[in-house]
Design a protein around this motif. Structure first.
Motif: not given
Length: 444
Positions: A242-270
């Motif tokens: 991509l011409p202008d992209a930033r990559l963020v790696e999130i700790d965790g498993t699964g394939t859906t945005i709700f796959a891990d715990d609420v702390d994981d969701v907060d990390d994604i939203a942050d």
């Protein structure tokens, strides 16, 4: 919990697209969830509800069910790529949104990127969560899924094999009380007119690599390090293309945005908030000592299959009324419910145990058996939710109990000495995701 109003807009070809608008922020953010979605049932999951609420703090969140999914019109055939792509613009027009950040998870990310490439004047930025521009692997690049895992997921979906399905899409929540029955209802209600495995097979022909260079908006690429289908190499290759992209790696498993715990969701939203606004919320330090009670119905999946969706829903409503009555009686505070699972907090471990016993007896009168887990520890309070290790411990202990049983941690047993409650030891257990071994007891 009050579910937001679901609105409808008419696509040019006559298909009704369902959408919801929530949030109080200044930015417009349009979200398409991948593969399956159901606007209303999604709110029943604590992780998704938390995600929507967090995104709504800094945005006007516009969510929609793509055609043939959830609350949108059912279809007799799989929609084409271009039809699904056009739904972004249709919903934006209905919500009076001229320009927005478009967010897509998994295959929704493919559509979000394609919409940004085709309509740069309408897209200010893109968030692509666990997205690959092409699913079929090739020796020429790093794109492509673990094909064997994808086939297993499609087969599990076709066979309605809940254990196999959850072991791929949300392994960390596979034994979470209430989540199993919610997930089963979510995926069964999400698709209308065609099977999910057929939908996945249709995505195998998608390839948008030639469109990536046309995405001029900045893109946030996010991927879990332990994603069971899309390895991190996909995300790294996507960000590089991509011409202008930033990559963020999130700790965790699964394939859906709700796959891990609420702390994981907060990390994604942050991460999303930081990308869009340049600021992140302050650290959350509101911690208190409390007792958590988890309950769920034993054998709910089989019982739901026997009764059918409508009869099961009626029975579940009776279960909810009885359980809430006992919570009121013993001073419990309902935190959230997902499917047939409840999480409540108490200021007394004794009252939590007594409530669980009374609830088991009351709910047994309508032909259902529940199990319960009780633990006392420090939790983090955040917008009406409780988070932290103590919550995970309570959930894992509940999963060990059988029909009619109330299991507690050794912490709870020690705290209620002198209360008159007796306990049988049920051994030492390794609790998934929790350090050390934990002694577990049954209240008798």
């Amino acid at each position: 919990m009050t579910t937001p109003e679901t609105r409808y807009t008419l696509a040019p070809d006559g298909v009704h697209i369902a959408y919801q608008v929530t949030g109080t922020g200044d930015l417009d953010l349009v979200l398409m969830q991948g593969t399956v979605s159901h606007l209303e049932i999604a709110w029943e999951d604590a992780n998704l509800r938390r995600l929507f609420d967090r995104l709504g703090m800094f945005s006007r969140l516009i969510r929609f069910d793509r055609r043939g999914m959830g609350m949108s019109d059912p279809l007799d055939a799989i929609p084409t790529f271009d039809e699904q792509l056009a739904d972004f613009g249709t919903v934006m027009d209905a919500a009076r949104c001229g320009r927005a950040t478009v967010v897509g998870t998994t295959d929704g990310g493919v559509l979000a990127l394609s919409f940004a490439a085709a309509h740069p004047e309408r897209v200010s930025s893109v968030v692509a969560f666990e997205t690959s521009p092409r699913l079929i692997p090739s020796p020429d690049d790093d794109f492509g899924v673990d094909f064997e895992v994808l086939q297993r997921m499609a087969s599990a979906s076709a066979a309605i094999d809940l254990d196999a399905h959850l072991s791929i899409v949300a392994p960390a929540r596979k034994d979470e009380p209430g989540f199993r029955s919610w997930f089963r209802r979510y995926i069964r209600s999400a698709s209308s007119g065609f099977r999910i495995d057929a939908f996945i097979r249709g995505q195998m022909s998608w390839d948008i690599r030639d469109r990536l260079s046309d995405v001029v908006a900045p893109v946030l690429v996010m991927n879990r390090t332990g994603n069971t289908i899309l390895p991190m190499r996909n995300a790294r290759a996507l960000a590089a293309a991509l011409p202008d992209a930033r990559l963020v790696e999130i700790d965790g498993t699964g394939t859906t945005i709700f796959a891990d715990d609420v702390d994981d969701v907060d990390d994604i939203a942050d991460e999303i908030e930081g990308f869009l606004t340049g600021t992140r919320p302050p650290p959350r330090h509101d911690r208190v000592l409390t007792t958590v009670l988890f309950t769920d119905v034993v054998g709910s999946t089989q019982r739901a299959a026997e009764l059918g969706d409508r009869s099961w829903r009626d029975l579940l409503e009776r279960h909810h009324r009885l359980l809430r009555a006992e919570l009121d009686r013993f001073g419990g505070q309902e935190v959230h419910t997902a499917g047939d699972g409840f999480l409540a907090t108490f200021d007394s471990p004794r009252r939590a145990i007594e409530c669980a016993r009374a609830a088991a007896s009351a709910i047994g009168s309508i032909g259902l058996d529940i199990r319960a887990g009780v633990h006392t520890g420090e939790v983090e309070l955040s917008d009406g939710e409780v988070q932290g290790l103590a919550v995970h411990i309570g959930a894992r202990i509940s999963a060990l109990a059988g029909a009619g049983e109330v299991f507690v941690s050794s912490t709870v047993k020690d705290l209620v000495v002198g209360s008159g409650i007796d306990f049988d030891e049920r051994g030492e257990h390794e609790l998934k995701g929790v350090p050390g071994a934990w002694r577990v007891f049954a209240a008798v």
